[in-house]
Write an enzyme that holds these catalytic residues in place. Structure first.
Site, PDB file in Angstrom:
ATOM      1  N   THR A 121       0.838  -1.191   0.000  1.00  0.00           N
ATOM      2  CA  THR A 121       0.000   0.000   0.000  1.00  0.00           C
ATOM      3  C   THR A 121       0.876   1.245   0.000  1.00  0.00           C
ATOM      4  OG1 THR A 121      -1.726  -1.182   1.217  1.00  0.00           O
ATOM      5  CG2 THR A 121      -1.818   1.222   1.260  1.00  0.00           C
ATOM      6  N   HIS A 170       5.310  -9.171  -0.217  1.00  0.00           N
ATOM      7  CA  HIS A 170       5.897  -7.850  -0.438  1.00  0.00           C
ATOM      8  C   HIS A 170       7.419  -7.900  -0.436  1.00  0.00           C
ATOM      9  CE1 HIS A 170       1.939  -6.282  -0.099  1.00  0.00           C
ATOM     10  NE2 HIS A 170       1.824  -6.471   1.209  1.00  0.00           N
TER      11      HIS A 170
END
Length: 200
Positions: A121, A170
């Site tokens: 994000t 990630h």
């Protein structure tokens, strides 16, 4: 410093009250909601929904960015969040990422050498800010488990005791390396020091 910005983006519904505001401010123009938070903290909004709506109060009438169309698994819970906001007449305003934008963003960062299953994000919001804002300042972007100078253990967020993000999805250190390069080039400003409260 954060509250003095013209536009403030916050990631993943961070708490702002309970003495956090003196460190992170309270102004919010856009806040993101990761579907995993909706699933884990609010039971996927299948049961009692009021706690979710009450948690949104500190963001006022800001925009709530939901990744409803990033992956098909996210769509139902994100739509339940929208319906909950409507049902409880919350002033917060839901918005969505265009899936084409997310795909192009992934392709762009891959062209810059980033190899990740999913962009965080943080890198998505940084990209959005770089497209829309003249000056971008980032706070809280430190992907390592120890303090850079004093080496004591750090949590992943200022408000919980989680140690690390899901590294199988990630590539946070690689993303940080790209952000550091942009900082060195003067494209954005990374703030990595300890929290400053303005108190003496």
């Amino acid at each position: 410093m954060i509250d003095s910005a013209q536009f403030v983006i916050r990631c993943n519904l961070p708490p702002l009250k309970n003495s956090y505001e003196k460190h992170v401010g309270i102004k919010t123009d856009l806040v993101t909601a990761n579907p995993s938070i909706l699933l884990e903290k609010y039971g996927a909004l299948n049961g009692r929904r009021r706690p979710f709506v009450e948690s949104l109060r500190s963001y006022g009438n800001s925009l709530l960015l939901l990744p409803a169309f990033s992956f098909s698994l996210n769509t139902p819970v994100c739509l339940r969040a929208v319906y909950t906001i409507e049902d409880f007449e919350s002033p917060i305003r839901p918005v969505f990422f265009n899936p084409d934008y997310l795909q192009n963003l992934d392709l762009f960062w891959r062209s810059q050498g980033l190899r990740a299953v999913r962009l965080t994000t943080g890198i998505m919001m940084t990209s959005l800010a770089l497209e829309l804002c003249d000056n971008v300042h980032l706070y809280g972007f430190w992907p390592f488990s120890n303090h850079p100078h004093k080496l004591y253990a750090l949590t992943n967020h200022y408000y919980d005791d989680k140690r690390a993000a899901k590294t199988e999805f990630h590539a946070m250190p690689a993303e940080f390396d790209l952000l550091l390069r942009l900082h060195s080039q003067g494209v954005l400003k990374l703030h990595l020091g300890d929290c400053q409260t303005g108190e003496k």
